[in-house]
Design a protein around this motif. Structure first.
Motif, PDB file in Angstrom:
ATOM      1  N   SER A  69      16.830  -1.590  12.827  1.00 17.34           N
ATOM      2  CA  SER A  69      16.670  -2.482  14.020  1.00 17.34           C
ATOM      3  C   SER A  69      16.219  -1.883  15.415  1.00 17.34           C
ATOM      4  O   SER A  69      16.187  -2.601  16.476  1.00 17.34           O
ATOM      5  CB  SER A  69      18.028  -3.170  14.117  1.00 17.34           C
ATOM      6  OG  SER A  69      19.001  -2.546  14.458  1.00 17.34           O
ATOM      7  N   ALA A  70      16.253  -0.495  15.159  1.00 15.97           N
ATOM      8  CA  ALA A  70      16.324   0.341  16.545  1.00 15.97           C
ATOM      9  C   ALA A  70      14.819   0.635  16.756  1.00 15.97           C
ATOM     10  O   ALA A  70      14.193   1.539  15.807  1.00 15.97           O
ATOM     11  CB  ALA A  70      17.134   1.446  16.496  1.00 15.97           C
ATOM     12  N   GLY A  71      13.985   0.238  17.481  1.00 14.91           N
ATOM     13  CA  GLY A  71      12.328   0.601  17.738  1.00 14.91           C
ATOM     14  C   GLY A  71      11.730  -0.274  16.502  1.00 14.91           C
ATOM     15  O   GLY A  71      11.943  -0.907  15.589  1.00 14.91           O
ATOM     16  N   GLU A  72      10.516   0.430  16.643  1.00 10.00           N
ATOM     17  CA  GLU A  72       9.401  -0.353  15.927  1.00 10.00           C
ATOM     18  C   GLU A  72       9.519   0.195  14.279  1.00 10.00           C
ATOM     19  O   GLU A  72       9.823   1.519  14.296  1.00 10.00           O
ATOM     20  CB  GLU A  72       7.845  -0.205  16.385  1.00 10.00           C
ATOM     21  CG  GLU A  72       7.657  -0.822  17.792  1.00 10.00           C
ATOM     22  CD  GLU A  72       8.040  -2.209  17.808  1.00 10.00           C
ATOM     23  OE1 GLU A  72       8.147  -2.997  16.549  1.00 10.00           O
ATOM     24  OE2 GLU A  72       8.053  -2.784  18.741  1.00 10.00           O
ATOM     25  N   PRO A  73       9.178  -0.516  13.180  1.00 10.60           N
ATOM     26  CA  PRO A  73       9.105   0.192  11.802  1.00 10.60           C
ATOM     27  C   PRO A  73       8.066   1.055  11.955  1.00 10.60           C
ATOM     28  O   PRO A  73       6.979   1.403  12.487  1.00 10.60           O
ATOM     29  CB  PRO A  73       8.797  -1.202  10.896  1.00 10.60           C
ATOM     30  CG  PRO A  73       8.156  -1.957  11.934  1.00 10.60           C
ATOM     31  CD  PRO A  73       8.664  -1.789  13.248  1.00 10.60           C
ATOM     32  N   THR A  74       8.249   2.006  10.763  1.00  7.07           N
ATOM     33  CA  THR A  74       7.429   2.994  10.556  1.00  7.07           C
ATOM     34  C   THR A  74       6.227   2.573   9.606  1.00  7.07           C
ATOM     35  O   THR A  74       6.627   1.945   8.600  1.00  7.07           O
ATOM     36  CB  THR A  74       7.960   4.525   9.772  1.00  7.07           C
ATOM     37  OG1 THR A  74       8.896   4.849  10.763  1.00  7.07           O
ATOM     38  CG2 THR A  74       6.914   5.213   9.686  1.00  7.07           C
ATOM     39  N   THR A  75       4.929   2.725   9.955  1.00  5.30           N
ATOM     40  CA  THR A  75       3.870   2.261   9.226  1.00  5.30           C
ATOM     41  C   THR A  75       3.657   3.326   8.397  1.00  5.30           C
ATOM     42  O   THR A  75       3.339   4.504   8.675  1.00  5.30           O
ATOM     43  CB  THR A  75       2.618   1.530   9.841  1.00  5.30           C
ATOM     44  OG1 THR A  75       2.239   2.551  10.725  1.00  5.30           O
ATOM     45  CG2 THR A  75       3.198   0.311  10.502  1.00  5.30           C
ATOM     46  N   SER A  76       2.994   2.976   7.181  1.00  7.92           N
ATOM     47  CA  SER A  76       2.383   4.147   6.107  1.00  7.92           C
ATOM     48  C   SER A  76       1.025   4.512   6.624  1.00  7.92           C
ATOM     49  O   SER A  76       0.264   3.580   6.714  1.00  7.92           O
ATOM     50  CB  SER A  76       2.478   3.699   4.698  1.00  7.92           C
ATOM     51  OG  SER A  76       1.932   4.610   3.939  1.00  7.92           O
ATOM     52  N   PRO A  77       0.774   5.778   6.720  1.00  6.05           N
ATOM     53  CA  PRO A  77      -0.764   6.172   7.011  1.00  6.05           C
ATOM     54  C   PRO A  77      -1.608   5.604   5.941  1.00  6.05           C
ATOM     55  O   PRO A  77      -2.664   5.331   6.002  1.00  6.05           O
ATOM     56  CB  PRO A  77      -0.841   7.656   7.127  1.00  6.05           C
ATOM     57  CG  PRO A  77       0.411   8.007   6.610  1.00  6.05           C
ATOM     58  CD  PRO A  77       1.482   6.835   6.554  1.00  6.05           C
ATOM     59  N   PHE A  78      -1.099   5.666   4.630  1.00  5.46           N
ATOM     60  CA  PHE A  78      -2.112   5.136   3.517  1.00  5.46           C
ATOM     61  C   PHE A  78      -1.169   4.292   2.728  1.00  5.46           C
ATOM     62  O   PHE A  78      -0.255   4.616   1.798  1.00  5.46           O
ATOM     63  CB  PHE A  78      -2.633   6.419   2.670  1.00  5.46           C
ATOM     64  CG  PHE A  78      -3.453   7.349   3.415  1.00  5.46           C
ATOM     65  CD1 PHE A  78      -4.497   7.060   4.022  1.00  5.46           C
ATOM     66  CD2 PHE A  78      -2.869   8.603   3.630  1.00  5.46           C
ATOM     67  CE1 PHE A  78      -5.405   7.870   4.788  1.00  5.46           C
ATOM     68  CE2 PHE A  78      -3.593   9.601   4.337  1.00  5.46           C
ATOM     69  CZ  PHE A  78      -5.031   9.138   4.980  1.00  5.46           C
ATOM     70  N   SER A  79      -1.342   3.030   3.034  1.00  7.54           N
ATOM     71  CA  SER A  79      -0.468   2.137   2.317  1.00  7.54           C
ATOM     72  C   SER A  79      -0.864   1.392   1.292  1.00  7.54           C
ATOM     73  O   SER A  79      -1.597   0.630   1.189  1.00  7.54           O
ATOM     74  CB  SER A  79      -0.143   0.914   3.577  1.00  7.54           C
ATOM     75  OG  SER A  79       1.064   0.123   3.014  1.00  7.54           O
ATOM     76  N   LEU A  80      -0.359   1.926  -0.042  1.00  6.09           N
ATOM     77  CA  LEU A  80      -0.901   1.376  -1.477  1.00  6.09           C
ATOM     78  C   LEU A  80       0.080   0.757  -2.057  1.00  6.09           C
ATOM     79  O   LEU A  80       1.206   1.076  -2.113  1.00  6.09           O
ATOM     80  CB  LEU A  80      -1.388   2.634  -2.027  1.00  6.09           C
ATOM     81  CG  LEU A  80      -2.351   3.485  -1.458  1.00  6.09           C
ATOM     82  CD1 LEU A  80      -3.023   4.809  -2.110  1.00  6.09           C
ATOM     83  CD2 LEU A  80      -3.908   2.641  -1.345  1.00  6.09           C
ATOM     84  N   ASN A  81      -0.388  -0.380  -2.766  1.00  2.61           N
ATOM     85  CA  ASN A  81       0.761  -1.018  -3.823  1.00  2.61           C
ATOM     86  C   ASN A  81       0.282  -0.868  -4.952  1.00  2.61           C
ATOM     87  O   ASN A  81      -1.023  -1.126  -5.570  1.00  2.61           O
ATOM     88  CB  ASN A  81       0.368  -2.580  -3.420  1.00  2.61           C
ATOM     89  CG  ASN A  81       1.175  -3.446  -4.285  1.00  2.61           C
ATOM     90  OD1 ASN A  81       1.950  -2.880  -5.027  1.00  2.61           O
ATOM     91  ND2 ASN A  81       0.993  -4.726  -4.090  1.00  2.61           N
ATOM     92  N   PRO A  82       1.172  -0.150  -5.764  1.00  2.68           N
ATOM     93  CA  PRO A  82       0.961   0.290  -7.310  1.00  2.68           C
ATOM     94  C   PRO A  82       0.640  -0.728  -8.293  1.00  2.68           C
ATOM     95  O   PRO A  82       0.367  -0.586  -9.132  1.00  2.68           O
ATOM     96  CB  PRO A  82       2.014   1.196  -7.405  1.00  2.68           C
ATOM     97  CG  PRO A  82       2.688   1.672  -6.138  1.00  2.68           C
ATOM     98  CD  PRO A  82       2.435   0.509  -5.276  1.00  2.68           C
ATOM     99  N   THR A  83       1.207  -1.768  -7.812  1.00  3.12           N
ATOM    100  CA  THR A  83       0.849  -3.061  -8.753  1.00  3.12           C
ATOM    101  C   THR A  83      -0.375  -3.830  -8.520  1.00  3.12           C
ATOM    102  O   THR A  83      -0.662  -4.765  -9.187  1.00  3.12           O
ATOM    103  CB  THR A  83       1.980  -4.152  -8.592  1.00  3.12           C
ATOM    104  OG1 THR A  83       1.935  -4.948  -7.121  1.00  3.12           O
ATOM    105  CG2 THR A  83       3.478  -3.515  -8.651  1.00  3.12           C
ATOM    106  N   SER A  84      -1.375  -3.247  -7.579  1.00  4.42           N
ATOM    107  CA  SER A  84      -2.680  -3.983  -7.360  1.00  4.42           C
ATOM    108  C   SER A  84      -3.594  -3.662  -7.967  1.00  4.42           C
ATOM    109  O   SER A  84      -3.606  -2.330  -8.851  1.00  4.42           O
ATOM    110  CB  SER A  84      -2.998  -3.763  -5.853  1.00  4.42           C
ATOM    111  OG  SER A  84      -3.027  -2.568  -5.506  1.00  4.42           O
TER     112      SER A  84
END
Length: 267
Positions: free
Chosen positions: A150-165
């Motif tokens: 809840s502290a600060g902004e969430p961390t985003t993944s530089p390469f956000s991949l969904n293994p179920t896709s």
């Protein structure tokens, strides 16, 4: 009508939602397909869709007499998006492009319906053919271990991949030869990829055009490859080669992922 400015969350201009506009350009069958027109949204930004007023175009134009002048709105909310239906009588459908017929309906007058799909197609009833546009939500947020989420902004993944896709399966099949044999220089062609993936239940109906679409999505949106001089990826197969190189360099696909593919056929 301009896209609304980002809120404080979006001051860093992080694009979390991409709208791909419909290709309404009339062209000969032998002409190359034009580059897709995109509207990029950061968290807190919105883009309205519809016919627009005379002389005024909306960010997402849908030129059909049965579509309202201001038919609705797409709003980026962190790593997903919301759809508002301003119509008084038409239900809109949002299809999951990665699912087997999975979809949601957004009733007339519904404001801010959350859409959980990463790759979506929004369909509106129209006088002739249904009007549609695609919405991508390629960025995912993750909590950091040992931190107060809840502290600060969430961390985003530089390469956000969904293994179920499906796009992940395409990337995995591209990288398979070098995962199994690191010295291999071969990168599968589109025909090889289709042959490798079609035995999977989720890929029975995979077509050449759909596979190329996933490759383009990986290159342009997920892994964000930069084109070389002249706006190209070099020789034929250059885009696939660079996808494989980047994915293996950053360990985006690994040997344990190979279990997602059909058993390898020994030749």
């Amino acid at each position: 009508m301009p896209v609304e400015p980002p809120t404080i969350w979006g001051l860093f201009a992080v694009t979390t939602v991409i709208v791909q506009l419909s290709d309404a350009v009339v062209r000969r069958s032998d002409e190359p397909r034009p580059e897709p027109r995109l509207v990029r949204l950061s968290p807190g930004q919105s883009a309205e869709f519809g016919r627009g007023k005379p002389g005024t175009s909306l960010p997402i134009p849908l030129r059909d007499p049965a579509v309202s002048r201001c038919a609705g709105q797409v709003t980026a909310v962190e790593d997903y998006w919301r759809l508002s239906n301003y119509s008084t009588g038409s239900t809109y459908v949002v299809e999951n492009l990665e699912g087997a017929g999975e979809h949601i309906r957004v009733a007339p007058g519904r404001i801010g319906a959350p859409v959980p799909f990463e790759l979506s197609r929004v369909i509106l009833p129209a006088a002739e053919n249904p009007m549609e546009f695609k919405v991508f939500a390629p960025q995912h947020a993750y909590t950091e271990a040992g931190c107060d989420s809840s502290a600060g902004e969430p961390t985003t993944s530089p390469f956000s991949l969904n293994p179920t896709s499906k796009y992940f399966l395409v990337l995995l099949a591209l990288c398979e030869p070098r995962l199994r044999f690191p010295s291999s220089a071969a990168v599968p062609g589109v025909g090889d990829l289709l042959e490798r993936l079609r035995p999977l239940p989720s890929c029975h109906d995979l077509t050449r055009s759909a596979l190329n679409y996933h490759i383009d999505y990986l290159a342009d949106t997920k892994l964000r490859l930069r084109e070389g001089p002249g706006g190209s990826y070099g020789e034929a197969g250059g885009k696939r080669e660079r996808l494989v190189s980047l994915a293996l360099r950053f360990n985006l696909v690994r040997e344990e992922h190979l279990a997602l593919l059909p058993p390898a056929v020994r030749r």
